[in-house]
Design a protein around this motif. Structure first.
Motif, short mmCIF file in Angstrom:
data_model
loop_
_atom_site.label_atom_id
_atom_site.label_comp_id
_atom_site.label_asym_id
_atom_site.label_seq_id
_atom_site.Cartn_x
_atom_site.Cartn_y
_atom_site.Cartn_z
N LEU A 87 0.83 -1.50 0.06
CA LEU A 87 -0.20 0.34 0.14
C LEU A 87 0.94 0.96 0.04
O LEU A 87 0.91 1.96 -1.06
CB LEU A 87 -1.21 -0.30 1.46
CG LEU A 87 -1.84 -1.23 0.95
CD1 LEU A 87 -2.91 -1.33 2.71
CD2 LEU A 87 -3.20 -0.98 0.13
N GLY A 88 2.09 1.22 0.25
CA GLY A 88 2.82 2.33 0.94
C GLY A 88 4.19 2.58 -0.32
O GLY A 88 3.59 4.16 -1.50
N LEU A 93 3.80 5.88 -5.54
CA LEU A 93 3.47 5.75 -6.75
C LEU A 93 1.84 6.64 -7.84
O LEU A 93 2.76 7.22 -8.96
CB LEU A 93 3.88 4.35 -7.71
CG LEU A 93 4.62 3.82 -7.45
CD1 LEU A 93 4.32 2.22 -8.48
CD2 LEU A 93 5.63 3.46 -8.28
N TRP A 94 1.44 6.50 -7.00
CA TRP A 94 0.05 7.70 -7.05
C TRP A 94 0.51 8.80 -7.06
O TRP A 94 0.72 10.00 -7.92
CB TRP A 94 -1.30 7.44 -6.16
CG TRP A 94 -2.42 8.31 -6.50
CD1 TRP A 94 -3.06 9.17 -5.64
CD2 TRP A 94 -3.59 7.80 -7.82
NE1 TRP A 94 -4.16 9.66 -6.06
CE2 TRP A 94 -4.15 9.41 -7.03
CE3 TRP A 94 -3.47 7.41 -8.00
CZ2 TRP A 94 -5.27 8.61 -7.86
CZ3 TRP A 94 -4.60 7.52 -9.13
CH2 TRP A 94 -5.71 8.30 -8.81
N ASN A 95 1.02 9.31 -5.90
CA ASN A 95 0.94 10.76 -5.48
C ASN A 95 2.46 11.80 -6.85
O ASN A 95 2.69 12.42 -6.98
CB ASN A 95 2.39 11.29 -4.54
CG ASN A 95 1.19 10.84 -2.79
OD1 ASN A 95 -0.16 11.42 -3.62
ND2 ASN A 95 1.64 10.38 -2.09
N GLY A 96 3.27 10.49 -6.89
CA GLY A 96 4.46 10.32 -8.26
C GLY A 96 3.63 11.28 -9.39
O GLY A 96 4.31 11.75 -10.38
N LEU A 97 2.83 10.41 -9.65
CA LEU A 97 2.00 10.29 -11.31
C LEU A 97 1.21 11.38 -10.74
O LEU A 97 1.44 12.24 -11.73
CB LEU A 97 1.31 9.11 -11.33
CG LEU A 97 0.38 9.21 -12.54
CD1 LEU A 97 1.27 9.04 -13.61
CD2 LEU A 97 -0.78 7.86 -12.69
N GLY A 98 0.89 11.81 -9.40
CA GLY A 98 0.01 12.90 -9.88
C GLY A 98 0.49 14.73 -9.82
O GLY A 98 0.02 15.27 -10.72
N ALA A 99 2.13 14.35 -9.33
CA ALA A 99 2.95 15.14 -9.20
C ALA A 99 3.44 15.68 -10.68
O ALA A 99 3.60 16.74 -11.46
CB ALA A 99 4.21 14.96 -8.55
#
Length: 298
Positions: A87-88, A93-99
């Motif tokens: 999950l971490g 990965l989700w935060n990196g994709l959003g940025a």
């Protein structure tokens, strides 16, 4: 009980664990029987023995049955750690994709937006061409009184700025048919000496045809009086600027009378604009007349 009759050195680790488990069960059974005999325990359940323990665990050995809860707890803990790690990683990965998506949107917006306007190399504190009236005691001279008192030491301490060499993209002449029968020269820099030679361009302002504001100034009652009649200009009148390679036609849009410190009239604009500045009124020279014109796209 063949295991108990063999020497301990011949027993395997598993056999030793089973033997230890049996010893513990027998010790517990003996202790329970002693408690029951004295009335300190009830016979609520049958005594735990090796056969019942193995039957309850599907034929699993006594040692395996005793160790099983501990193993299950450890396996659950490891599973929870693995799930948390997955999950971490997914969150990172989700935060990196959003940025990355945000950065791409900002770049696209910057590419689609207007080109930043040029910034003047020198920030003026008063509008150019200012001087005392030629009828005043001492005659016409640079009017330092126009500079705000708190800024005079700063302005007086500024080093001399080397004027740029006239380039092919810069104006060399200006023609205002309503005012003159012929053209006048355009020089770079709008200091006292430059304004003696003709119409002066403020250093760092836009060149003819470029997006932004081109600032030109000249005197109205000394050194040829080139801008004496700026108040005669009306919307639609022509201003022609010539470079080494071509001519640009501007048309007057409006005229303003402002204070010498109103440098906002020199601010860069989104469209190709020329601003003509001179002292005002004639022989008084305590204000400025400013004429705005925009490039004729036709």
């Amino acid at each position: 009980m063949a295991t108990e009759r063999r020497p301990a050195g011949e027993l395997s680790v598993r056999e030793l664990e089973e033997l230890l488990a049996r010893k513990r069960i027998e010790a517990r059974r003996t202790r329970l029987e002693r408690f029951r005999a004295t009335g300190r325990a009830l016979r609520a359940q049958p005594a735990l023995d090796e056969g019942s323990l193995e039957a309850r665990n599907g034929g699993e050995s006594v040692a395996e049955a005793v160790a099983s809860p501990r193993r299950v707890a450890l396996n659950r803990l490891l599973l929870m750690v693995e799930v948390a790690a997955v999950l971490g990683l997914a969150l990172i990965l989700w935060n990196g994709l959003g940025a990355l998506q945000t950065l791409n949107r900002e770049v696209a917006a910057a590419l689609e937006g207007p080109t930043p306007l040029p910034t003047a190399l020198i920030s003026a504190v008063v509008l150019p061409s200012g001087h005392t009236s030629p009828t005043s005691p001492g005659g016409a001279r640079p009017n330092d009184e126009e500079i705000p008192a708190n800024l005079r030491p700063l302005v007086q301490s500024l080093p001399a700025v080397a004027l740029p060499t006239q380039g092919p993209e810069q104006a060399i002449t200006i023609a205002v048919p309503v005012l003159w029968p012929s053209s006048a020269p355009v020089v770079q820099g709008d200091g006292w000496e430059q304004l003696k030679k003709g119409v002066a361009q403020h250093v760092g302002t836009a060149n003819p045809g470029e997006a932004g504001t081109m600032v030109l100034s000249a005197h109205n009652d000394i050194f040829g009086e080139l801008f004496r009649d700026l108040d005669r200009l009306k919307p639609g009148d022509e201003i022609r600027l010539t470079t080494a390679t071509r001519e640009f036609l501007y048309r007057v849009t409006r005229t303003e009378i402002v204070e010498p410190t109103d440098v906002s009239v020199m601010a860069p604009s989104a469209r190709p604009t020329v601003v003509l500045i001179s002292c005002y009124p004639y022989l008084v020279d305590d204000q400025r007349i400013v004429v705005f014109a925009e490039l004729d796209a036709g």
